[in-house]
Design a protein around this motif. Sequence first.
Motif, mmCIF file in Angstrom:
data_model
loop_
_atom_site.group_PDB
_atom_site.id
_atom_site.type_symbol
_atom_site.label_atom_id
_atom_site.label_comp_id
_atom_site.label_asym_id
_atom_site.label_seq_id
_atom_site.Cartn_x
_atom_site.Cartn_y
_atom_site.Cartn_z
ATOM 1 N N VAL A 409 0.853 -1.189 0.000
ATOM 2 C CA VAL A 409 0.000 0.000 0.000
ATOM 3 C C VAL A 409 0.886 1.236 0.000
ATOM 4 N N ARG A 410 0.660 2.151 -0.958
ATOM 5 C CA ARG A 410 1.432 3.410 -0.992
ATOM 6 C C ARG A 410 0.467 4.548 -1.268
ATOM 7 N N ILE A 411 0.210 5.340 -0.235
ATOM 8 C CA ILE A 411 -0.696 6.480 -0.417
ATOM 9 C C ILE A 411 0.134 7.751 -0.304
ATOM 10 N N ALA A 412 0.282 8.489 -1.391
ATOM 11 C CA ALA A 412 1.056 9.737 -1.350
ATOM 12 C C ALA A 412 0.356 10.722 -0.422
ATOM 13 N N PRO A 413 1.125 11.457 0.419
ATOM 14 C CA PRO A 413 0.497 12.355 1.395
ATOM 15 C C PRO A 413 -0.473 13.334 0.729
ATOM 16 N N GLU A 414 -0.096 13.829 -0.472
ATOM 17 C CA GLU A 414 -0.965 14.825 -1.110
ATOM 18 C C GLU A 414 -2.156 14.168 -1.813
ATOM 19 N N ALA A 415 -2.264 12.825 -1.702
ATOM 20 C CA ALA A 415 -3.391 12.132 -2.346
ATOM 21 C C ALA A 415 -4.331 11.539 -1.308
ATOM 22 N N ARG A 416 -4.193 11.981 -0.088
ATOM 23 C CA ARG A 416 -4.982 11.349 0.979
ATOM 24 C C ARG A 416 -6.446 11.749 0.941
ATOM 25 N N ALA A 417 -6.694 13.034 0.708
ATOM 26 C CA ALA A 417 -8.060 13.537 0.900
ATOM 27 C C ALA A 417 -8.871 13.461 -0.384
ATOM 28 N N VAL A 418 -9.922 12.632 -0.375
ATOM 29 C CA VAL A 418 -10.821 12.572 -1.532
ATOM 30 C C VAL A 418 -12.253 12.831 -1.064
ATOM 31 N N ARG A 419 -13.129 13.081 -2.033
ATOM 32 C CA ARG A 419 -14.547 13.211 -1.700
ATOM 33 C C ARG A 419 -15.262 11.970 -2.209
ATOM 34 N N ALA A 420 -15.867 11.224 -1.288
ATOM 35 C CA ALA A 420 -16.549 9.985 -1.674
ATOM 36 C C ALA A 420 -17.408 9.527 -0.502
ATOM 37 N N ASN A 421 -18.085 8.394 -0.708
ATOM 38 C CA ASN A 421 -18.806 7.789 0.400
ATOM 39 C C ASN A 421 -17.904 6.704 0.967
ATOM 40 N N ALA A 422 -17.463 6.852 2.215
ATOM 41 C CA ALA A 422 -16.445 5.969 2.791
ATOM 42 C C ALA A 422 -16.895 4.514 2.779
ATOM 43 N N ASP A 423 -18.140 4.252 3.138
ATOM 44 C CA ASP A 423 -18.630 2.867 3.169
ATOM 45 C C ASP A 423 -18.517 2.234 1.781
ATOM 46 N N GLN A 424 -18.920 3.011 0.800
ATOM 47 C CA GLN A 424 -18.902 2.471 -0.559
ATOM 48 C C GLN A 424 -17.468 2.206 -1.033
ATOM 49 N N ILE A 425 -16.546 3.116 -0.659
ATOM 50 C CA ILE A 425 -15.150 2.911 -1.084
ATOM 51 C C ILE A 425 -14.573 1.680 -0.388
#
Length: 544
Positions: A409-425
Amino acid sequence: MHVEALSPLQRVLIIAGAAVLLPVIAVLALLLRNEFADRQAAVEQSALENAHVLIELADALLRGDLQTMRVLATSVPLVTGDLATARDRAAVVLDANPGWTSIALSDAATGQVKFEVGRAGPGAAAQGAPFAAPPPGGSVGGVERVGANCPCVRLQMSVLLQPRNVLRVTLDPAIFQDIMMRRLPAGAVGAIVDRTGLFVARSLDYADRVGTPATSFVQEAVARGGEGFYEGRTYEGLVNVTAYASSPTSGWSAHVAIDRALVSGPRARASAIMLGGSIIALAIGGLMVAYALADLALRRREEAQLLELQKVEAIGRFTGTVVHDFKNLLAVMQAGMNQIARDTKEPRTRERIEMVRAAIQRGTRLTNQLLSFSRADGGEVCEVDLHALIADLEDLIRKTIGRGVELEVRIAPEARAVRANADQIELALLNLAGNARDAMEGSGRMTITAEPEPEGEMIALRVADTGPGFAPEVLEQLFRPFFTTKDPGKGTGLGLAQVEGAVRNAGGTIEARNAEGGGAEFILHLPRARSGAPAATPDRTAEA
Ligand code: ADP
């Protein structure tokens, strides 16, 4: 051809523009062509007029000479056979006519010369084979090159009341050369030829050419007679179009070559304009057809996509209502089983109860998945921290893919925040993990990465595995609800439909492709959250 969707107004404007442009080009090309054709016709007409004038001048000259001959042929000394006086009279007439070179009287039957006067001594007028008596009005012969008083043109006329006695006069063709050169426009090329196609006059190289045969092009025109035009080539190699006119009395003809630049220039320009016009019109027509085809293809694609979407929605709605009832039934069964389990101590019955409860739980999971697919369009969207969400979910993902599969798993710090429905993701990630496990059959690597996209508005969440990837026909229908390649009971065909729904609900898009190094790769393009400070991941332990 790539066609963006155009508004109806743009479409109408394009079609109207082409509809106006095409006839305008056609009419312009036609007008220009006609203009050049007119100019060319004018040039040709003027050459033909010059030829007419030349041949009429030559005719007038010959008529005048025949007139003078008639005066001699009807004079008393000749009619009465007073040859000595007749000879003196002839010498006077010769002096008075500078264009004449000799005068002779011969017997038409025997060819015997009765007298002869000539500027360069006797010779030409008397020469030549005996000939039939000419018609009363006299006759015009051809041009001869060799002999005394030659080059010369021969005229004949019978003496009045003595048809056997023929008066013969030779003319210097230079007089025809003179009138032609005076009449021809400067620089124009022209010639006068007799009825056998010999040059009487010629604007180029007169001295060498007079009395010699003209080119085959001229000969053919002479044979045709009348007037007209022909394409030819002079002895000097000048390719030209020539206008000619012939005299019905002498059989001679005048030929005036048309300046090639004046003919071929307009002709070439007219052709170029027609060609250019046609090419432009064709190009516009071709573009219109290509545009229409591309537009048609685009509409078909849009219609197909719309239909697919409507189908998915219909299935979703239908599934939603049916599955809801199922879930309620399962809940009733679950509650019933719990009741029975509490009341029963008997081990064999409890064992069976556990089996039924497990089956009910599986049914509940399935109905949850169906519900989440059918509700995918409705989940609330808020800011989600991908890093935290995946960290919480990691255990579950590992359990799903099994021990033999590595997870990266590699999540870039500047790619952390998205807009979505957490349950669905979360559910989407678990579905993708389940598919990866099935594809890799127990060993391989699953990679989850998130990076900002170059445009900055979206985050690319990638889920890849090292399985066999997709066959082309699978790739085409991957996200279609109920599409599965798995055995009955193993696959529902709802996993990827849920993933796609979750992404769509967030306002994003999804891609699936075969990764470069092999294996499947899903890219979820999710909108980036603006605040930058992601909200805490909602508590999902209850769901797990
Ligand atoms: P299901 O998993 O129930 O078949 P999905 O919608 O999740 O339904 O997947 C549909 C089909 O897509 C699968 O049957 C499989 O053929 C293909 N597929 C999905 N994920 C992968 C993957 N990671 N690798 C290869 N094929 C996949």
